[in-house]
Design an enzyme around this catalytic site. Structure first.
Site, PDB file in Angstrom:
ATOM      1  N   CYS A 103       3.067 -49.283  10.782  1.00  0.00           N
ATOM      2  CA  CYS A 103       2.076 -48.160  10.224  1.00  0.00           C
ATOM      3  C   CYS A 103       0.908 -47.491  10.356  1.00  0.00           C
ATOM      4  O   CYS A 103       0.621 -46.763   9.269  1.00  0.00           O
ATOM      5  CB  CYS A 103       2.314 -48.855   8.355  1.00  0.00           C
ATOM      6  SG  CYS A 103       3.871 -49.064   8.185  1.00  0.00           S
TER       7      CYS A 103
ATOM      8  N   HIS B 220      -4.428 -46.221   2.065  1.00  0.00           N
ATOM      9  CA  HIS B 220      -3.018 -46.512   2.761  1.00  0.00           C
ATOM     10  C   HIS B 220      -1.728 -47.178   1.125  1.00  0.00           C
ATOM     11  O   HIS B 220      -1.118 -46.329   0.930  1.00  0.00           O
ATOM     12  CB  HIS B 220      -3.394 -47.681   3.381  1.00  0.00           C
ATOM     13  CG  HIS B 220      -1.453 -47.721   4.091  1.00  0.00           C
ATOM     14  ND1 HIS B 220      -1.180 -47.439   5.089  1.00  0.00           N
ATOM     15  CD2 HIS B 220      -1.034 -49.952   4.102  1.00  0.00           C
ATOM     16  CE1 HIS B 220       0.045 -48.406   5.879  1.00  0.00           C
ATOM     17  NE2 HIS B 220      -0.153 -49.263   4.861  1.00  0.00           N
TER      18      HIS B 220
ATOM     19  N   HIS C 188       6.623 -44.474   0.899  1.00  0.00           N
ATOM     20  CA  HIS C 188       5.943 -44.959   2.762  1.00  0.00           C
ATOM     21  C   HIS C 188       6.927 -44.870   4.072  1.00  0.00           C
ATOM     22  O   HIS C 188       8.233 -45.201   4.209  1.00  0.00           O
ATOM     23  CB  HIS C 188       5.921 -46.318   2.600  1.00  0.00           C
ATOM     24  CG  HIS C 188       5.011 -46.520   3.034  1.00  0.00           C
ATOM     25  ND1 HIS C 188       5.318 -46.791   4.916  1.00  0.00           N
ATOM     26  CD2 HIS C 188       4.599 -48.542   3.238  1.00  0.00           C
ATOM     27  CE1 HIS C 188       4.280 -46.998   5.283  1.00  0.00           C
ATOM     28  NE2 HIS C 188       3.289 -48.504   4.808  1.00  0.00           N
TER      29      HIS C 188
END
Length: 424
Positions: free
Chosen positions: A182, A320, A353
């Site tokens: 990620c 994040h 996400h």
């Protein structure tokens, strides 16, 4: 330092809000969420049944055909469809976002000598292909008599999206692929900036593309316990007291990064300065961050220092902010320790996400701070959590003029990257 500076002159995006950067910007500016029921496959038996799914045509070939105007050699799409390569949605997303970024920067023949730095996910196979290799409850692939089994057609090589973007846009420079989970999108942009600053490239197309909205992706994340178990559009609630997991999204964001004086000389519009960046490693656990956020703090601190700024210069943090029980408190502690009460938000409640593409789409969202004096909101944030001691912007965006914004991306394996953008 040579005095060379990296600036962003083009942006393209594909997200749950639709195709194009304007769709992303308009959705975030309106404070909307694009999370909804999964349509790409029948998810009724899965623990999670919502996603930030890109609303595209029935097939990837039809998707590319619709956006023919963005691509230079769309005729290749027919051959790709026949070969099965376009079954991997991230290939199509990356192509369209890259083409939009290229055109928005008004790049021409001279820019085709540019390099490519792209973040990608690691998924390579389709669950339906693996099903043919089942023996009981064991899949035997790549070993013994099953090595190279005809029944398994891998979705794509890890670098396939990069290869196709390079071919379609006619780029001739070096190619780098980042597979740092990620953190991949943020690292791809940071790498592009470093190439420009060091004089290794004058122009770099960079960003990330990913899609895990498929049975293997959603199933794998569910086995890890990462997604929220609630099948509702408000399932992802970053920094909220009721948060219980993420929602998987998909899409891409790409940028043209080039040397500042070169951009000015050719009359390109500068969208942002890449003022600083830094990476660190937790060295803690594969799927959990350090609870004290110490290494995330180090990444932010080094990015600010690299930009020759102080923490007081940072006016906004795009976190994040996954909405998971462990990530948000660790990141919040790090932000509070370095930047105090700075306005902070996460767009994951709005688009999901995006995994390898998360850092890229979130950098694209950060450009709102300069183009519209708007800081994106945090969809579904209602109840502050004492465990997350940061100034969270609520569901609606915040109107404020700031000169510097910081974007965080943290990946499995403890991979951290912070990118600091400056007003042009």
């Amino acid at each position: 330092m040579s005095g060379r500076r990296a600036v962003i002159t083009g942006v393209g995006a594909v997200s749950a809000f639709g195709v194009g950067y304007d769709a992303l910007a308009s959705g975030l500016a309106a404070g909307r969420s694009a999370i909804g029921p999964i349509k790409n496959f029948d998810a009724r038996t899965f623990p999670t049944r919502v996603a930030g799914e890109v609303p595209i045509e029935k097939t990837s070939a039809a998707f590319l055909e619709k956006h023919r105007g963005l691509l230079l050699h769309v005729g290749e799409a027919d051959a790709w469809e026949e070969s099965g390569l376009l079954r991997d949605r991230k290939v199509s997303f990356g192509l369209v976002a890259a083409a939009e970024a290229w055109r928005s920067a008004r790049c021409g023949t001279a820019e085709r000598k540019g390099a490519l730095s792209i973040g990608l996910g690691l998924e390579q196979a389709f669950l339906e292909d693996l099903a043919g290799e089942l023996e009981g409850d064991v899949i035997r692939v790549g070993a013994g008599e099953h090595a190279g089994a005809d029944g398994v057609r891998f979705r794509s090589r890890v670098d396939l999206t990069a290869e196709k973007i390079r071919n379609v846009l006619g780029l001739s420079g070096r190619v780098a692929v980042h597979v740092s989970a990620c953190a991949a999108g943020g690292m791809a942009v940071a790498h592009a900036a470093s190439l420009v600053e060091r004089g290794a490239a004058d122009v770099v197309l960079c960003g990330a593309a990913d899609s895990m909205v498929n049975p293997l992706g959603i199933g794998g994340m569910s086995r890890l316990g990462a997604p929220s178990p609630r099948a509702e559009s408000s399932a992802c609630r970053p920094f909220d007291r009721r948060r219980d997991g993420l929602v998987v999204g998909e899409g891409a964001a790409m940028f043209v990064v080039e040397e500042a004086s070169r951009a000015r000389a050719r009359g390109a519009e500068v969208l942002a300065l890449i003022a600083g960046y830094a990476t660190t490693q937790d060295a803690y656990r594969a799927t959990a961050p350090r609870p004290d956020g110490a290494r995330a703090l180090a990444a932010m601190e080094r990015a600010v220092r690299r930009a020759n700024l102080t923490p007081a210069d940072v006016g906004y943090v795009n976190a994040h902010g996954t909405g998971t029980p462990l990530n948000d408190p660790a990141e919040a502690k790090a932000i509070r320790a370095l930047l105090g009460d700075v306005p902070t938000s996460s767009i994951k409640g709005a688009v999901g996400h995006l995994m390898a593409a998360a850092g890229a789409i979130e950098l694209a969202a950060c450009l709102l701070a300069f183009t519209r004096d708007l800081l994106p909101g945090t969809a579904h944030f209602e109840e502050p959590d004492p465990e997350c001691p940061v100034h969270v912007i609520g569901p609606s965006p915040l109107e404020r003029r700031v000169d510097h914004v910081l974007s965080n991306s943290f990946g499995f394996g403890g991979q951290n990257v912070s990118v600091l953008l400056g007003r042009p």
